[in-house]
Design a protein around this motif. Structure first.
Motif, PDB file in Angstrom:
ATOM      1  N   ALA A  31       0.836  -1.207   0.000  1.00 30.00           N
ATOM      2  CA  ALA A  31       0.000   0.000   0.000  1.00 30.00           C
ATOM      3  C   ALA A  31       0.869   1.254   0.000  1.00 30.00           C
ATOM      4  N   ALA A  32       1.949   1.246   0.765  1.00 29.75           N
ATOM      5  CA  ALA A  32       2.855   2.395   0.803  1.00 29.75           C
ATOM      6  C   ALA A  32       3.540   2.596  -0.555  1.00 29.75           C
ATOM      7  N   ILE A  33       3.925   1.493  -1.194  1.00 30.07           N
ATOM      8  CA  ILE A  33       4.552   1.575  -2.518  1.00 30.07           C
ATOM      9  C   ILE A  33       3.552   2.135  -3.524  1.00 30.07           C
ATOM     10  N   LYS A  34       2.351   1.597  -3.512  1.00 22.60           N
ATOM     11  CA  LYS A  34       1.309   2.031  -4.441  1.00 22.60           C
ATOM     12  C   LYS A  34       0.956   3.505  -4.209  1.00 22.60           C
ATOM     13  N   GLN A  35       0.885   3.916  -2.946  1.00 22.17           N
ATOM     14  CA  GLN A  35       0.570   5.311  -2.630  1.00 22.17           C
ATOM     15  C   GLN A  35       1.610   6.251  -3.218  1.00 22.17           C
ATOM     16  N   ARG A  36       2.874   5.884  -3.094  1.00 20.41           N
ATOM     17  CA  ARG A  36       3.939   6.739  -3.638  1.00 20.41           C
ATOM     18  C   ARG A  36       3.874   6.761  -5.164  1.00 20.41           C
ATOM     19  N   GLU A  37       3.569   5.610  -5.775  1.00 21.88           N
ATOM     20  CA  GLU A  37       3.446   5.567  -7.236  1.00 21.88           C
ATOM     21  C   GLU A  37       2.308   6.454  -7.716  1.00 21.88           C
ATOM     22  N   VAL A  38       1.196   6.431  -7.012  1.00 24.14           N
ATOM     23  CA  VAL A  38       0.043   7.245  -7.395  1.00 24.14           C
ATOM     24  C   VAL A  38       0.346   8.726  -7.172  1.00 24.14           C
ATOM     25  N   ASP A  39       0.941   9.049  -6.027  1.00 15.93           N
ATOM     26  CA  ASP A  39       1.259  10.442  -5.718  1.00 15.93           C
ATOM     27  C   ASP A  39       2.202  11.055  -6.735  1.00 15.93           C
ATOM     28  N   GLU A  40       3.219  10.306  -7.123  1.00 18.16           N
ATOM     29  CA  GLU A  40       4.244  10.833  -8.019  1.00 18.16           C
ATOM     30  C   GLU A  40       4.008  10.473  -9.483  1.00 18.16           C
ATOM     31  N   ARG A  41       2.984   9.656  -9.738  1.00 22.51           N
ATOM     32  CA  ARG A  41       2.623   9.226 -11.097  1.00 22.51           C
ATOM     33  C   ARG A  41       3.807   8.576 -11.823  1.00 22.51           C
ATOM     34  N   ILE A  42       4.481   7.679 -11.113  1.00 20.57           N
ATOM     35  CA  ILE A  42       5.617   6.949 -11.680  1.00 20.57           C
ATOM     36  C   ILE A  42       5.535   5.490 -11.254  1.00 20.57           C
ATOM     37  N   GLU A  43       6.325   4.664 -11.900  1.00 22.04           N
ATOM     38  CA  GLU A  43       6.499   3.265 -11.496  1.00 22.04           C
ATOM     39  C   GLU A  43       7.811   3.207 -10.716  1.00 22.04           C
ATOM     40  N   LEU A  44       7.758   2.789  -9.462  1.00 21.71           N
ATOM     41  CA  LEU A  44       8.960   2.768  -8.628  1.00 21.71           C
ATOM     42  C   LEU A  44       9.899   1.641  -9.037  1.00 21.71           C
TER      43      LEU A  44
END
Length: 147
Positions: A31-44
């Motif tokens: 969930a934390a990974i997905k949240q950062r991906e959504v916030d920054e609109r990137i694939e980590l």
């Protein structure tokens, strides 16, 4: 296999094994990974995922110390379990000798002469220590070396 794929596979394994506590910790990480991906609109990528894991570990350690100070062993046990699960995704930690060697190389490569060059040294060290050494401890070593 990327780190994100490994975490997803571990989640599936925990589901099959009905390991509720491990499953909860892995879902929290995803969930934390997905949240950062959504916030920054990137694939980590793996390095960015390690940064997320380090941040979560720091939060868990802070919570753990507060729970232990408040004599809340039930909550402290949950935090310990989450720390254990998160640490499985970090690479092998660096030894003190390896950190010292990397520090010497970074100081030499940056041509650092004093405290004003600390940012240059940390910029060189950061990618090398991500997930493998505590940045705060390395920062303290850099300060000691440059002063």
């Amino acid at each position: 296999m990327s780190l994100k794929q490994q975490i997803t596979e571990d989640m599936k394994t925990a589901m099959r094994a009905k390991d509720v506590s491990r499953l909860s910790a892995i879902r929290m990480l995803l969930a934390a990974i997905k949240q950062r991906e959504v916030d920054e609109r990137i694939e980590l990528d793996d390095e960015q995922i390690l940064t997320v894991i380090e941040k979560m570990l720091k939060q868990r350690r802070d919570s753990l110390s507060q729970y232990e100070a408040a004599n809340r062993q039930d909550l402290a046990d949950v935090e310990k379990l989450e720390i254990t699960v998160l640490q499985t995704y970090l690479p092998q930690p660096l030894t003190d000798a390896e950190v010292a060697a990397l520090l010497d190389q970074a100081v030499e490569a940056s041509g650092a002469a004093g405290m004003k060059d600390m940012g240059k040294v940390m910029a060189i060290l950061k990618p090398q220590i991500t997930g493998r050494a505590d940045a705060a401890k390395v920062s303290a070593l850099v300060k000691a070396k440059l002063s």
